[in-house]
Scaffold this active site. Structure first.
Site, PDB file in Angstrom:
ATOM      1  N   SER A   1       4.503   2.343   8.638  1.00  0.00           N
ATOM      2  CA  SER A   1       4.191   1.412   7.378  1.00  0.00           C
ATOM      3  C   SER A   1       4.864   1.266   6.798  1.00  0.00           C
ATOM      4  CB  SER A   1       3.151   1.966   6.267  1.00  0.00           C
ATOM      5  OG  SER A   1       1.853   1.962   6.867  1.00  0.00           O
TER       6      SER A   1
ATOM      7  N   ASP B   1       0.940  -7.656   2.320  1.00  0.00           N
ATOM      8  CA  ASP B   1       1.269  -6.048   1.990  1.00  0.00           C
ATOM      9  C   ASP B   1       2.508  -5.623   2.469  1.00  0.00           C
ATOM     10  OD1 ASP B   1       1.083  -4.054   1.829  1.00  0.00           O
ATOM     11  OD2 ASP B   1      -0.243  -3.106   3.345  1.00  0.00           O
TER      12      ASP B   1
ATOM     13  N   HIS C   1       0.799  -1.156  -0.135  1.00  0.00           N
ATOM     14  CA  HIS C   1      -0.042   0.093   0.078  1.00  0.00           C
ATOM     15  C   HIS C   1       0.777   1.590  -0.005  1.00  0.00           C
ATOM     16  CE1 HIS C   1       0.397   0.098   4.834  1.00  0.00           C
ATOM     17  NE2 HIS C   1       0.487   1.340   4.782  1.00  0.00           N
TER      18      HIS C   1
END
Length: 717
Positions: free
Chosen positions: A651, A218, A82
């Site tokens: 992230s 991810d 992402h």
């Protein structure tokens, strides 16, 4: 000790009393918490972590607005799917949809360039500059204080950036008490190497977002390049892979419940040291209002995507960002209510102020604290208008481009040192990069509908929040708004890349003479936006001057409580540590800390967002997991939980084991702890990570890239 003598040194002194799972520590603080680090299971020397320009922390890099890490000596970077989603979307179209298909570069020549404004930054310097920043600010107030801090910061940045390839910034710690000069090598040529399909990288999408258990792969692999001379350069086929100062080693073994883990990354912003009034405003207005506005934009994009496949691809990255923001803000609101955060913060602040009243410096500090509270309250007067106009600029492509071009022309009339941040000569390359990619993320019908939603809400605001320039430009009714948007977007030439770049190079006089309807509209709106900007700076200047008194009292109060003190996150490198930890979410609901591929099959419905790809399902059915199984459970791990302290910006942060080896990749928080950016609740705070055994297995058995595994130092089995 008098309160004014306390500073960052005291924060380090307090550190040993912190819980192992709480704290986004500055690297310089880590030697001071060596005891707790070792007690938690760390096997290295905390002194090695004190310098973020040395291994292993110099392998951790800022990627876009998040984090990544070098994982080979030839510039490979590991981050989240992402985080790199914009890169994947930029290289996708209706004929080659890499979002759905994924991508594996079979050779260096097939690695795909990122979008022009995508950047990777390697921190090479971090120095305290408090005295230099505040020297000319003392004795000033409001806008004058802001301008003095701003001028000093820009001077430091300009001197720092005289070295070729550097991007520098001044970071504010403890809300104006301390300042640091951050020096980063900026790499402009970043390429896509490996990305799993959407149904792996974003398995579960918004249904699973911020939820546990998770089953998401991810991750994405990028590669950083430099020019033939070894210096940062724009994309060119002649460039060569960047050789990083260090890279992380991927562990052959994974982690299990109770194992020590540590994370390094660039968390965005936390607000744990904010006032009780700001906590209340966040819960009672900002979060609900933001969610409502963003949901309206989500509906527009999703509806457009149903009828237009090209528009769906062009707005995929923006839609993903909106959905993530909506889920995050909703979870934050839910979590703050669950933890009774407003009442807790109000009681804590009242106790702090009562304690302060008995201290020697109360007469000096309390008036400043009261003045700061009044300034914060005054800033809420235009909050609805500011939210909507902010979204109108951030969630559009052509309008944002027109406003940026007009603001740049305005700033070019000043000496470079006096230009607004974001519009100096150092920023023009990034502005150009943003302008070059507009047409891949823009559709005129969608943009007009987005603006109709936002400006339609603006039209309903009370008179005190309205701006004459906006009322004149867009009218006072939905019908007048629709007519104005149709008229402007029908004739503007800003949708053409060559025309945008031409206007970027135009002089202010040439831009002023342009007959383009959207540029003319932006010129009419600019005086109002400049006025709002002036008001913001005056308010921020006062808070920069006054907030340190609040922090001074709060730090001293925390000391006598024996509680941890670390600066709120501000996109500078931080370290947190803890353990692989289960979660007791609520009464009679408890979760184990590891998930497995069995859960992928259990969730699979064949329809998005639980449409596991056929190659993955076949590989799971085959069960060829040799070398990747978790020895305790006998299962193939996918994701794991820890009690690491994280927030947005973390992230892509690497998760290390007790030996400093890479075992996971942070990508999310659990629903119960989304509110941790404001309030840390150890009962619920968990971070969610990709288990790198799953990544390696995918790259070995499902979407093979044996040459890549070889470079990563973990050859295929």
């Amino acid at each position: 000790m008098r309160l004014r003598k306390m500073g960052l040194v005291m924060a380090v002194m307090l550190a040993p009393t912190a819980q192992a799972d709480e704290g986004m520590w500055m690297p310089s603080q880590l030697p001071g918490i060596g005891g707790p680090l070792h007690a938690a299971g760390f096997q290295g020397n905390p002194a090695d972590l004190a310098d973020l320009t040395r291994a292993p922390l110099n392998a951790v890099v800022k990627v876009g607005g998040a984090t990544g890490a070098f994982v080979s000596d030839e510039g490979l970077v590991l981050t989240n799917h992402h985080v790199a989603f914009g890169v994947i979307q930029y290289n996708s179209n209706a004929q080659r949809n890499l979002i759905e298909q994924g991508y594996v570069a079979a050779s260096r020549g097939e690695e795909l360039p990122a979008n022009p404004d995508f950047r990777l930054r390697v921190t090479v310097g971090f120095d305290q500059v408090t005295e230099q920043v505040l020297a000319n600010a003392r004795g000033k107030t409001g806008r004058a204080y802001y301008d003095a801090v701003d001028a000093a910061s820009k001077a430091l940045v300009a001197a720092c950036e005289r070295e070729d390839g550097m991007r520098c910034s001044v970071a504010n710690m403890f809300y104006g008490r301390d300042f640091y000069l951050v020096k980063q090598l900026e790499l402009r040529d970043v390429r896509l190497v490996y990305a799993p399909p959407r149904a792996i990288g974003n398995y579960g999408d918004e249904v699973d977002n911020f939820m546990w258990p998770r089953h998401s792969g991810d991750f994405t692999v990028l590669r950083a390049y430099v020019g033939p001379d070894g210096k940062p350069a724009d994309y060119s086929k002649d460039n060569r892979p960047y050789t990083p100062p260090a890279h992380l080693q991927i562990a052959r073994d994974g982690v299990s419940e109770g194992d020590y883990v540590m994370l390094a990354g660039y968390p965005g912003i936390t607000y744990r040291h904010r006032s009780a009034a700001e906590f209340a405003d966040q819960v009672q207005w900002r979060l609900p209002a933001s969610v409502a506005a963003m949901k309206a934009l989500q509906d527009v994009i999703e509806e457009a995507g149903k009828a237009d496949a090209q528009a769906k691809i062009r707005y995929a990255s923006q839609l993903q960002s909106l959905k993530n923001g909506i889920k995050r803000f909703s979870g934050e609101l839910d979590g703050l209510k669950r933890s009774n955060a407003v009442a807790v913060r109000q009681r804590d602040e009242a106790a702090m102020l009562a304690w302060l009243g008995k201290q020697a410096d109360a007469r000096t500090l309390r008036p400043q604290i009261d003045a700061a509270m009044a300034e914060i309250a005054a800033g809420n007067a235009g909050r609805e208008r500011d939210l909507l106009l902010g979204l109108a600029q951030s969630q559009t492509q052509l309008l944002r481009s027109a406003l940026r071009l007009q603001r740049l022309a305005h700033e070019r009339g000043k000496p470079d040192a006096e230009r607004e941040n974001g519009y100096q000569q150092r920023d023009e390359e990034l502005i150009a990069g943003g302008l070059r990619q507009v047409q891949r993320r823009y559709d005129p019908v969608v943009e007009k509908r987005l603006l109709a939603v936002l400006l339609g809400r603006y039209q309903q605001l009370p008179e005190a929040q309205r701006l004459a320039e906006f009322d004149t430009a867009f009218g006072r009714t939905p019908a007048e708004l629709a007519t104005a948007l149709d008229r402007v977007y029908a004739v503007t030439r800003l949708g053409d890349e060559a025309q945008r770049l031409h206007w970027l190079e135009a002089t202010p006089t040439e831009l002023a003479r342009s007959d383009d309807a959207l540029l003319a509209l932006a010129a009419k709106l600019q005086p109002a936006l400049l006025c709002l900007d002036d008001e913001r700076k005056a308010r921020e200047g006062e808070l920069l001057r006054l907030r340190p008194a609040y922090m001074q009292a709060l730090i001293a109060y925390r000391e006598q409580q024996g509680r941890a003190v670390y600066p709120d996150a501000n996109s500078t490198l931080r370290v947190s540590y803890g353990k692989v930890t289960p979660l007791a979410a609520r009464d009679a609901v408890a979760y184990a800390p590891l998930t497995s591929t069995a859960g992928i099959v259990e969730k699979n419905t064949g329809e998005a967002p639980f449409d596991a790809p056929t190659p993955l399902l076949k590989a799971i059915a085959k069960g060829d997991y040799a070398g990747y199984l978790d020895p305790k459970s006998g299962t193939m791990p996918v994701n794991f939980l820890s009690n690491l302290d994280t927030t947005g910006g973390n992230s892509g942060s690497p998760v290390l084991n007790a030996k400093g080896e890479l075992v996971g990749l942070n990508f999310d928080s659990n629903w119960e702890a989304v509110s941790a950016s404001w309030m840390f609740d150890p009962r619920y705070k968990r971070a969610i990570h990709v288990d790198l055994r799953y990544m390696r297995w995918l790259m070995d058995k499902v979407y093979p890239a044996p040459w890549l595994l070889q470079e990563l130092g973990v050859p295929a089995r």
